[in-house]
Structures are given as C-alpha cells and as structure tokens.
Design a protein around this motif. Structure first.
Motif, PDB file in Angstrom:
ATOM      1  N   LEU A  70      -1.972   1.667  -2.366  1.00  0.00           N
ATOM      2  CA  LEU A  70      -2.439   2.331  -1.163  1.00  0.00           C
ATOM      3  C   LEU A  70      -1.365   3.296  -0.655  1.00  0.00           C
ATOM      4  N   GLN A  71      -1.813   4.449  -0.193  1.00  0.00           N
ATOM      5  CA  GLN A  71      -0.904   5.476   0.323  1.00  0.00           C
ATOM      6  C   GLN A  71      -1.232   5.714   1.794  1.00  0.00           C
ATOM      7  N   PHE A  72      -0.197   5.608   2.640  1.00  0.00           N
ATOM      8  CA  PHE A  72      -0.354   5.768   4.086  1.00  0.00           C
ATOM      9  C   PHE A  72       0.384   7.040   4.501  1.00  0.00           C
ATOM     10  N   SER A  73      -0.329   7.971   5.117  1.00  0.00           N
ATOM     11  CA  SER A  73       0.282   9.250   5.497  1.00  0.00           C
ATOM     12  C   SER A  73      -0.249   9.695   6.847  1.00  0.00           C
ATOM     13  N   MET A  74       0.643  10.379   7.604  1.00  0.00           N
ATOM     14  CA  MET A  74       0.296  10.920   8.912  1.00  0.00           C
ATOM     15  C   MET A  74       1.302  12.008   9.250  1.00  0.00           C
ATOM     16  N   LEU A  75       0.833  13.051   9.918  1.00  0.00           N
ATOM     17  CA  LEU A  75       1.693  14.158  10.298  1.00  0.00           C
ATOM     18  C   LEU A  75       2.816  13.662  11.213  1.00  0.00           C
ATOM     19  N   GLY A  76       4.057  13.981  10.851  1.00  0.00           N
ATOM     20  CA  GLY A  76       5.204  13.568  11.648  1.00  0.00           C
ATOM     21  C   GLY A  76       5.801  12.243  11.219  1.00  0.00           C
ATOM     22  N   TYR A  77       5.227  11.611  10.183  1.00  0.00           N
ATOM     23  CA  TYR A  77       5.729  10.333   9.700  1.00  0.00           C
ATOM     24  C   TYR A  77       5.955  10.396   8.190  1.00  0.00           C
ATOM     25  N   ILE A  78       6.873   9.561   7.716  1.00  0.00           N
ATOM     26  CA  ILE A  78       7.176   9.520   6.291  1.00  0.00           C
ATOM     27  C   ILE A  78       6.057   8.789   5.549  1.00  0.00           C
ATOM     28  N   THR A  79       5.542   9.401   4.496  1.00  0.00           N
ATOM     29  CA  THR A  79       4.471   8.796   3.699  1.00  0.00           C
ATOM     30  C   THR A  79       4.978   7.532   3.014  1.00  0.00           C
ATOM     31  N   GLN A  80       4.167   6.487   3.051  1.00  0.00           N
ATOM     32  CA  GLN A  80       4.562   5.200   2.481  1.00  0.00           C
ATOM     33  C   GLN A  80       3.498   4.731   1.494  1.00  0.00           C
ATOM     34  N   GLU A  81       3.939   4.124   0.399  1.00  0.00           N
ATOM     35  CA  GLU A  81       3.029   3.576  -0.608  1.00  0.00           C
ATOM     36  C   GLU A  81       3.268   2.073  -0.743  1.00  0.00           C
ATOM     37  N   LEU A  82       2.164   1.347  -0.983  1.00  0.00           N
ATOM     38  CA  LEU A  82       2.252  -0.117  -1.067  1.00  0.00           C
ATOM     39  C   LEU A  82       1.159  -0.645  -1.983  1.00  0.00           C
ATOM     40  N   GLU A  83       1.530  -1.581  -2.845  1.00  0.00           N
ATOM     41  CA  GLU A  83       0.559  -2.302  -3.667  1.00  0.00           C
ATOM     42  C   GLU A  83       0.279  -3.636  -2.985  1.00  0.00           C
TER      43      GLU A  83
END
Length: 261
Positions: A70-83
């Motif tokens: 899963l990839q979590f992204s939002m403007l102004g925040y660092i994109t994070q990935e997690l299994e």
C-alpha cells in the motif's frame, strides 16, 4: 457428463482461490508530529489503479491482493509504503519539510522561509527565462508573474521596457520597480529617449544584463516589500541573482545565440 462435472469443479476451485487471495485492510492515518487525523490521503495498491481516500477522521478501508504493498501519499507529506501484515493498521505521515520550508533570498541577502514572508514573492528560474531568447532580460518575465505588466518599446530589441507591478501608483512620478542585482541596487535610468520629434532610445540599466548570466529572478510586491529597501522600492522590487562559477574537470565552453530580422 463426467468431463462437465470436472470442469465445473475446477472453475469453482479457481473462484475460491481468487476470493481467498483478496484481503480487506482498514486503518487510520494521522500526522506524525501532532497525532491529528489526516483526511484526503491517497491510499493506493502499488502498481494498480485500486485506491481510496481517507475520510474526515483519517480512516480508510481497501480490498487488496495478499502480499501487495500500500502507498500512502498526500501533498505536503512524505510518501510512505507499507506491506500490511494484518487487517487493521495505523499510519503516521511525516510532513515534507523540504517542500513546505522553501528558503528564498530577500533584502540584503537575508534568507527567509517563503511561507513566513508577510508579502507576495514570485521566483522565476533562469531556465524559464532562457527558453525564449530576449535581448532585454526583463522582457522574459512577461506572462510568468501575476500582476506584472511589461511593455516593450517600438525602438527595437534593445529599447527601454516599461515595467509595472500591480498597476500605476503615481500619476506624475516614476512607476518603475527597483532592480537589485546580487544585493546591490542598480540605476535603471533611460539612456536617451525617442519622441514624435525624433531621438534615440539606447535602452536602460536592466537591458545591459546578459540573460544567460541570470540564475533566477524574484519579484517582490506590496508595501511590506518596499520597506526592505525604502522609498525607492515603493513600486516593488525585482531581485536578480546571477550565476556562480562551478568546479569542473577540463575546459568548458558554452555558446548561446539568437537572431532577428
């Protein structure tokens, strides 16, 4: 008949395997600094178009294949990935300080965070200025900065340019902005003038700057910006930062040319 039963059984088992391969993942997304829920975060199954957004309370629910990321992204925040290793997870997104705390140069070489400034500042990079070659460097800003109006003279490419920031502020006085090159204000006096009775226009101070030597231009607007340089900046300020030498191995040659008829 037996073949039909075997085929039906195989299809049924395949459908069961596809259903078992899917898993539903739910959770919440919060700010890593203050723990507040983050609405509107994009939650996407990496490598696919399958995705959802977190609700007002930062909660989300998505159905993905087992072993997916899963990839979590939002403007102004660092994109994070997690299994995900379970069906209920909690994600903490850290603010992207590099994007939010952009540093710009203001008066006298002082550096400030762009979002901390009390006035409007627009910065244009040197590459944007050199895309379309102009003899007068200031003409390259036309159409790139809101509230900036540039009118070229009919006396030729090297003629004087009339620059207005947010319109005319004085009926009988000078409405030109103050030009500051590498922290030093320059004289932008018109060298000669052409009228209905003839004359010559040899350009102004800003027209003597080579556009290829400019690293960036910053346009300061408003009264608060004028306070940085006094009454001379009552019509705004245009900051020009020139390029600096860079270490390189061997001899470097750069050519730039333009022509007009």
């Amino acid at each position: 008949m037996n073949k039909k039963i075997i085929l039906f059984t195989s299809l049924f088992l395949c459908c069961i395997q596809l259903v078992l391969a899917q898993q539903r993942v739910s959770g919440s997304i919060v700010d890593a600094e203050n723990g507040m829920p983050l609405p509107g975060v994009n939650v996407i199954e990496k490598g696919t178009n399958n995705g959802v957004s977190s609700d007002f309370d930062g909660n989300f629910s998505i159905e993905i294949e087992e072993g997916s990321t899963l990839q979590f992204s939002m403007l102004g925040y660092i994109t994070q990935e997690l299994e995900p290793d379970g069906s209920d997870i909690q994600i903490e997104l850290a603010p992207d300080t590099e994007a939010l705390d952009e540093v710009v140069v203001t008066a006298l070489g002082i550096k400030r965070s762009e979002r901390a400034l009390g006035y409007s500042l627009t910065e244009v990079g040197g590459e944007e200025l050199s895309d379309v070659k102009q003899v007068n460097a200031i003409n390259s800003l036309q159409g790139k900065v809101a509230g900036l109006n540039i009118t070229g003279a009919a006396t030729g490419p090297a003629g004087t340019s009339n620059v207005l920031i947010r319109g005319i502020s004085s009926v009988g006085g000078n409405n030109q902005p103050l030009y500051v090159v590498d922290g030093i204000p320059i004289d932008n006096t018109n060298l000669g003038s052409a009228s209905q009775w003839g004359g010559s226009d040899f350009g102004d101070g800003i027209s003597s700057i080579n556009p290829d030597d400019i690293e960036s231009m910053s346009v300061l607007k408003g009264g608060a910006a004028a306070a940085l340089y006094g009454s001379r900046a009552s019509n705004g300020v245009i900051l020009i930062t020139t390029k600096t030498g860079k270490e390189q191995a061997g001899l470097g040659v750069e050519y730039s040319g333009s022509g007009s008829i």
